[in-house]
Design an enzyme around this catalytic site. Structure first.
Site, PDB file in Angstrom:
ATOM      1  N   GLY A  11      15.134   0.317   2.314  1.00  0.00           N
ATOM      2  CA  GLY A  11      16.105   0.962   3.209  1.00  0.00           C
ATOM      3  C   GLY A  11      17.505   0.851   2.631  1.00  0.00           C
ATOM      4  O   GLY A  11      17.892  -0.215   2.165  1.00  0.00           O
ATOM      5  N   ARG A  72      10.874   3.985  -0.317  1.00  0.00           N
ATOM      6  CA  ARG A  72       9.854   2.959  -0.083  1.00  0.00           C
ATOM      7  C   ARG A  72       8.633   3.430  -0.885  1.00  0.00           C
ATOM      8  O   ARG A  72       8.237   4.590  -0.784  1.00  0.00           O
ATOM      9  CB  ARG A  72       9.534   2.849   1.396  1.00  0.00           C
ATOM     10  N   ASP A 103      13.529  -7.498   0.948  1.00  0.00           N
ATOM     11  CA  ASP A 103      12.417  -8.356   0.501  1.00  0.00           C
ATOM     12  C   ASP A 103      11.337  -7.599  -0.267  1.00  0.00           C
ATOM     13  O   ASP A 103      10.779  -8.104  -1.233  1.00  0.00           O
ATOM     14  CB  ASP A 103      11.830  -9.166   1.659  1.00  0.00           C
ATOM     15  N   THR A 125      20.509  -5.365   2.536  1.00  0.00           N
ATOM     16  CA  THR A 125      19.816  -4.789   3.691  1.00  0.00           C
ATOM     17  C   THR A 125      20.647  -5.102   4.927  1.00  0.00           C
ATOM     18  O   THR A 125      21.247  -6.179   5.004  1.00  0.00           O
ATOM     19  CB  THR A 125      18.395  -5.374   3.870  1.00  0.00           C
ATOM     20  N   ASP A 127      19.510  -5.948   7.619  1.00  0.00           N
ATOM     21  CA  ASP A 127      18.764  -6.868   8.484  1.00  0.00           C
ATOM     22  C   ASP A 127      19.181  -8.338   8.347  1.00  0.00           C
ATOM     23  O   ASP A 127      18.882  -9.137   9.218  1.00  0.00           O
ATOM     24  CB  ASP A 127      17.256  -6.764   8.201  1.00  0.00           C
ATOM     25  N   ARG A 171      14.533  -5.162  12.026  1.00  0.00           N
ATOM     26  CA  ARG A 171      13.086  -5.314  11.764  1.00  0.00           C
ATOM     27  C   ARG A 171      12.561  -6.513  12.543  1.00  0.00           C
ATOM     28  O   ARG A 171      12.428  -6.414  13.752  1.00  0.00           O
ATOM     29  CB  ARG A 171      12.823  -5.457  10.261  1.00  0.00           C
TER      30      ARG A 171
HETATM   31  O1  F6P Z   1      15.326  -2.727   6.624  1.00  0.00           O
HETATM   32  C1  F6P Z   1      16.313  -1.891   7.142  1.00  0.00           C
HETATM   33  C2  F6P Z   1      15.782  -1.123   8.325  1.00  0.00           C
HETATM   34  O2  F6P Z   1      16.803  -0.264   8.789  1.00  0.00           O
HETATM   35  C3  F6P Z   1      15.239  -1.970   9.473  1.00  0.00           C
HETATM   36  O3  F6P Z   1      16.258  -2.456  10.293  1.00  0.00           O
HETATM   37  C4  F6P Z   1      14.330  -0.993  10.154  1.00  0.00           C
HETATM   38  O4  F6P Z   1      13.290  -1.660  10.829  1.00  0.00           O
HETATM   39  C5  F6P Z   1      13.778  -0.176   9.015  1.00  0.00           C
HETATM   40  O5  F6P Z   1      14.679  -0.330   7.925  1.00  0.00           O
HETATM   41  C6  F6P Z   1      13.606   1.284   9.281  1.00  0.00           C
HETATM   42  O6  F6P Z   1      12.966   1.832   8.184  1.00  0.00           O
HETATM   43  P1  F6P Z   1      12.925   3.399   7.876  1.00  0.00           P
HETATM   44  O7  F6P Z   1      14.313   3.822   7.519  1.00  0.00           O
HETATM   45  O8  F6P Z   1      11.992   3.491   6.720  1.00  0.00           O
HETATM   46  O9  F6P Z   1      12.467   4.060   9.128  1.00  0.00           O
END
Ligand code: F6P
Length: 319
Positions: A11, A72, A103, A125, A127, A171
């Site tokens: 992310g 990802r 991570d 991140t 998070d 998360r």
């Molecule tokens: O890890 C960053 C984050 O924004 C988290 O807070 C959230 O759970 C996740 O990524 C969302 O992922 P995506 O952007 O793939 O929906």
């Protein structure tokens, strides 16, 4: 080493560009050539690799997101995919890699190091869920976005005597939520690190309403429950208008704060130095305002980032 690569993965987070810039400029300062890999490990597998010069990173320090792109890419868990990635790096004459991300990105960096390709991780991140650092790049900016949102919700809640449920990202880490709750003066905080009972929460809100509380803000970390459903249940139990607001990806965008730019710059420059010092399989961090480095495996598996209990409890004290 003569040539290094840099990629952003997972992310995106505000400050990623500042970190790339630091790696590029520090690399050039140390007479290295620097290559950028587009779209994280996916681009590494697809050989999306290009040289970067000092002008490639002009004016990026103020920009959110990542100009290299991110992805990802769970396929990177496959050994054959990682082998292709290493071949691509070697084909470009790249000797070492800086990986900027969370991570999942660290896992990739660790496995490339195990294949004999030195990598240094930079924690980035929103998070704040990475061990070995007090703060990850992006956390401060996302926190400010969440606090601004809570401030705005407070205005409208108090005008209408409403209750507001605000869902904050993270998360499975409650740092963003408990920090935003304290800074935004939210009355109730729900984070994954502390057992949560919806009945108890609603009971507390009900008591507050019965005592004459005009409005309330409930800050809840994502992935704990359905925020809309919670708002519905609170309204049904208290008879008070309740609305849910899911902040979502708004927290991931925007101009990075000065704090994020500074830690990104410090970590990026240190990551390059570590590669020059012959390290691989390490990750940088910020602890007690010093730039440190740890074994990436320890950070993934063994170092548990402590939950900030004091910050969480503060919301109850200041309630
Ligand atoms: O890890 C960053 C984050 O924004 C988290 O807070 C959230 O759970 C996740 O990524 C969302 O992922 P995506 O952007 O793939 O929906």
């Amino acid at each position: 080493i003569k040539r290094i690569g840099v990629l952003t993965s997972g992310g995106d987070a505000p400050g990623m560009n500042a970190a790339i810039r630091a790696v590029v400029r520090a690399g050039l300062h140390h007479k290295l050539e620097v290559f950028g890999i587009q779209n994280g490990y996916k681009g590494l597998f697809n050989n999306e690799i290009r040289p970067l010069d000092r002008y490639s990173v002009s004016d990026v320090i103020t920009r959110g997101g990542t100009f290299l792109g991110s992805a990802r890419f769970p396929e990177f868990k496959e050994e054959s995919v990682r082998q292709t990635a290493v071949e691509n790096l070697k084909h470009h004459g790249i000797d070492a890699l800086v990986v900027i991300g969370g991570d999942g990105s660290y896992m990739g960096a660790m496995s490339l190091t195990e294949l004999g390709f030195p990598c240094i991780g930079i924690p980035c991140t929103i998070d704040n869920d990475i061990a070995g650092t007090d703060f990850t790049i992006g956390f401060d900016t996302a926190l400010n976005v969440a606090v601004e949102a809570i401030d705005r919700l407070r205005d409208t809640c108090s005008s209408h005597n409403r209750i507001s449920v605000v869902e904050i990202m993270g998360r499975h880490c409650g740092d963003l939520t408990s920090s935003a709750a304290v800074a935004g003066g939210a009355e109730y905080v729900i984070v994954p690190e502390v057992p949560y009972d919806q009945g108890e929460l609603i009971g507390q809100i009900f008591e507050g309403v019965a005592k004459g509380k005009k409005h309330a803000i409930v800050a809840i970390c994502e992935n704990m429950c359905d925020a809309n459903r919670l708002a519905y249940d609170i309204q049904a139990a208290t008879g008070r208008d309740t609305r849910a607001t899911i902040l979502g990806h708004i927290q991931r965008g925007g101009t990075p704060t000065a704090v994020d730019r500074i830690i990104a710059s410090r970590m990026g420059a240190r990551a390059v130095e570590l590669l020059l010092e012959g390290y691989g399989g390490r990750c940088v961090g910020l602890q007690s305002n010093a730039i440190v480095h740890h074994d990436i495996i320890d950070c993934i598996k063994h170092l548990k980032r402590p939950f900030n209990e004091e910050l969480y409890q503060l919301s109850n004290v200041l309630f």
